[in-house]
Design a protein around this motif. Structure first.
Motif, mmCIF file in Angstrom:
data_model
loop_
_atom_site.group_PDB
_atom_site.id
_atom_site.type_symbol
_atom_site.label_atom_id
_atom_site.label_comp_id
_atom_site.label_asym_id
_atom_site.label_seq_id
_atom_site.Cartn_x
_atom_site.Cartn_y
_atom_site.Cartn_z
ATOM 1 N N PRO A 33 -53.054 9.565 9.656
ATOM 2 C CA PRO A 33 -51.829 9.845 8.900
ATOM 3 C C PRO A 33 -51.624 11.346 8.708
ATOM 4 C CG PRO A 33 -53.125 8.141 7.824
ATOM 5 C CD PRO A 33 -53.994 8.737 8.890
ATOM 6 N N THR A 41 -50.509 6.724 0.141
ATOM 7 C CA THR A 41 -50.790 7.344 1.439
ATOM 8 C C THR A 41 -52.256 7.759 1.541
ATOM 9 O OG1 THR A 41 -50.070 9.521 0.617
ATOM 10 C CG2 THR A 41 -48.419 8.151 1.710
ATOM 11 N N LEU A 100 -54.080 4.595 2.399
ATOM 12 C CA LEU A 100 -53.849 4.226 3.795
ATOM 13 C C LEU A 100 -54.621 5.136 4.748
ATOM 14 C CD1 LEU A 100 -50.038 3.357 3.786
ATOM 15 C CD2 LEU A 100 -52.004 1.829 3.690
ATOM 16 N N GLU A 101 -54.855 6.368 4.339
ATOM 17 C CA GLU A 101 -55.697 7.240 5.150
ATOM 18 C C GLU A 101 -57.119 6.678 5.239
ATOM 19 O OE1 GLU A 101 -56.815 11.973 5.430
ATOM 20 O OE2 GLU A 101 -56.682 11.042 3.458
ATOM 21 N N ARG A 123 -57.021 3.628 7.610
ATOM 22 C CA ARG A 123 -56.960 4.014 9.013
ATOM 23 C C ARG A 123 -58.313 4.532 9.494
ATOM 24 N NH1 ARG A 123 -52.566 1.950 8.045
ATOM 25 N NH2 ARG A 123 -50.548 2.635 8.872
ATOM 26 N N GLU A 175 -49.483 10.097 12.621
ATOM 27 C CA GLU A 175 -48.369 9.198 12.333
ATOM 28 C C GLU A 175 -47.906 9.382 10.888
ATOM 29 O OE1 GLU A 175 -48.908 5.082 11.722
ATOM 30 O OE2 GLU A 175 -50.858 5.301 10.725
ATOM 31 N N GLU A 176 -46.768 8.781 10.575
ATOM 32 C CA GLU A 176 -46.277 8.741 9.207
ATOM 33 C C GLU A 176 -46.542 7.346 8.645
ATOM 34 O OE1 GLU A 176 -42.161 10.244 7.541
ATOM 35 O OE2 GLU A 176 -42.017 8.126 8.058
ATOM 36 N N VAL A 177 -47.296 7.270 7.537
ATOM 37 C CA VAL A 177 -47.604 5.981 6.918
ATOM 38 C C VAL A 177 -46.619 5.715 5.773
ATOM 39 C CG1 VAL A 177 -50.041 6.022 7.529
ATOM 40 C CG2 VAL A 177 -49.299 7.077 5.386
ATOM 41 N N ARG A 230 -44.950 -0.910 2.480
ATOM 42 C CA ARG A 230 -46.318 -1.175 2.932
ATOM 43 C C ARG A 230 -46.591 -2.679 3.024
ATOM 44 N NH1 ARG A 230 -51.140 -1.101 5.429
ATOM 45 N NH2 ARG A 230 -52.813 -1.878 4.116
ATOM 46 N N GLN A 234 -44.971 -4.257 5.965
ATOM 47 C CA GLN A 234 -45.695 -3.902 7.184
ATOM 48 C C GLN A 234 -46.932 -4.782 7.350
ATOM 49 O OE1 GLN A 234 -48.091 -0.185 7.387
ATOM 50 N NE2 GLN A 234 -46.695 0.409 9.047
ATOM 51 N N THR A 259 -40.177 -0.412 9.959
ATOM 52 C CA THR A 259 -40.807 0.303 8.858
ATOM 53 C C THR A 259 -40.001 1.563 8.542
ATOM 54 O OG1 THR A 259 -42.996 -0.494 9.495
ATOM 55 C CG2 THR A 259 -42.911 1.432 8.061
#
Length: 462
Positions: free
Chosen positions: A214, A223, A226-227, A230, A300-302, A309, A312, A453
């Motif tokens: 991200p 975010t 989410l990092e 990932r 990428e952009e999360v 979210r 997704q 998204t």
């Protein structure tokens, strides 16, 4: 004086016997009902206990899988047999950029691609503008006018919605036997194209995948979480499957496919939400390998909002379930698949089952508790089973997060782990709903609705 007994006078023994008979006849149905009810309750408890054991075994399999992957990444050997290739006769490559209402990010992506160090005469960029209603088409046309020998527009005005359907139509524009795919919000580094192409020199490779990182991780708490997700998914899960000769997954972006292999397995399927998982399994069943390169990173952009979210996650989970229902049997029967690939492939397809099965396990524990199903062994069993199920199942994936953070050198991010648990709990009902949706898709064969998204980047000048 003797007294005669009236002929009609009741005899006490007869009265007792008659009453016993009547009482027995009267109570027999009641006793039978009680016996049947007790037997039925016992059978229900036995059935629920067996189901709980099955759920626990499933969770145990994933718990062992997560522990094995985490151990392998921390102390095992990293396997990437293509790292030594730096100079080669580079093949013709077509880079497809999937775009639907991407005016905020498409210019940044194209700028990164045209500055790639891959030989310009060997790389063609095709922007798949799929029914955009914003300024995407105009921006793409400007880039085509600026780089007519390198960038081509494929404006798709109609047809079936969805990324797979768009790619399926756009493949007619491909040149060469290698197609790389990027979503419009991804910004590849100059050397990334070479890194993704190298494994295709191996004739057994049908697909390649790089690592996703991200770029907006510092925006808010979501975010940042989410990092972590990932990092766990790529640094540990994907690389461990590569190292253990399992099934690395082509992820739909920051990767590519061999077009001859794609055609051999029937091309893109546009009736599934997870076209990347679908093509991964179909290639595997047909004897092709998927390669993961942890060094081929792309940003990428999360999502920055929870509703975005969760939508997704629901799309990912539903797509995974669709592929699982369609291809599990073929995966088991394929003569070209090794036992490691078969086992890892099945566990890959069933990863999103952990959430609904965890909810089912909680329900079974509570049901058995109120049915007194644990009386024989103690009332502490329900709580123990609940905690054990959670630790062995999906929560075990947090081992991946821990080791991924350590491998990346970001020890300070471990303080976010408890919040990642809360994020998972918020996704439980969403992933359960996705399973129900996939089952209905399989039964009714209804048309799949693809949801985009949302993007958050500020529009930049082309």
């Amino acid at each position: 004086m003797l007294r005669s007994t009236p002929l009609l006078a009741p005899c006490p023994s007869r009265v007792f016997s008659s009453g016993l008979v009547i009482s027995t006849l009267w109570s027999a149905p009641v006793l039978a009902q009680d016996t049947n009810a007790t037997q039925g309750a016992s059978e229900l408890v036995l059935w629920l206990s067996g189901l709980l054991v099955a759920v626990m075994v499933y969770m145990l399999a994933y718990g062992l899988r997560q522990a094995l992957f985490a151990w392998q990444r921390m102390w095992g050997r990293t396997r990437y047999p293509y790292a030594g290739v730096v100079q080669a006769d580079w093949p013709q490559v077509t880079v497809f950029v999937a775009a639907h209402n991407e005016e905020a990010v498409i210019a940044q992506s194209l700028q990164a691609l045209v500055t790639s160090d891959y030989p310009h005469e060997r790389m063609r960029i095709v922007v798949v503008n799929d029914r955009s209603s914003d300024g995407t088409a105009a921006i793409v046309d400007q880039w085509v006018a600026r780089h007519p020998d390198r960038v081509q527009a494929f404006h798709r005005r109609g047809g079936k919605p969805g990324k797979a359907a768009a790619l399926k139509d756009a493949m007619v524009q491909a040149q060469g036997d290698i197609a790389l795919v990027f979503d419009a919000d991804y910004t590849p580094a100059p050397g990334l194209i070479r890194q993704l192409v190298v494994p295709f020199f191996d004739p057994e490779v049908g697909a390649v995948m790089g690592r996703v990182v991200p770029r907006n991780a510092g925006t808010n708490l979501l975010t940042r979480l989410l990092e972590l997700e990932r990092a766990a998914g790529y640094q540990v899960d994907q690389q461990a499957r590569m190292d253990l000769h399992g099934v690395p997954q082509y992820g739909g972006t920051v990767g590519g496919v061999r077009l001859s292999a794609l055609r051999a397995v029937g091309g893109w399927h546009d009736d599934v939400l997870a076209e990347d998982t679908d093509i991964t399994i179909r290639l595997l069943v047909a004897g092709w390998k998927t390669v993961y390169n942890n060094e081929a990173t792309c940003h990428e952009e999360v999502p920055e909002e929870w509703p975005v979210r969760l939508r997704q996650v629901q799309r990912w989970a539903r797509g995974h379930h669709q592929v699982m229902l369609r291809h599990s049997l073929a995966l088991m029967r394929s003569p070209t698949v090794t036992w490691q690939e078969r086992l890892d492939g099945l566990l890959l397809l069933g990863i999103f089952l952990n959430a609904p099965l965890m909810l089912l396990g909680w329900g079974l524990v509570l049901g058995l508790y109120y049915l007194h199903g644990f009386d024989a062994v103690g009332q502490w069993i329900p709580a123990f089973a609940l905690v054990l199920q959670a630790c062995l199942g999906t929560f075990a994936v947090f081992m991946h997060t821990t080791f991924a953070v350590l491998l990346d050198g970001h020890r300070e991010r471990l303080r976010l782990l408890p919040l990642q648990g809360a994020s998972f709990l918020a996704s439980l009902p969403v992933m359960t709903r996705a399973l129900l949706g996939a089952l209905l898709d399989q039964i009714t064969r209804r048309e799949i609705v693809w949801a985009k998204t949302r993007r958050y980047a500020t529009k930049v000048n082309p």
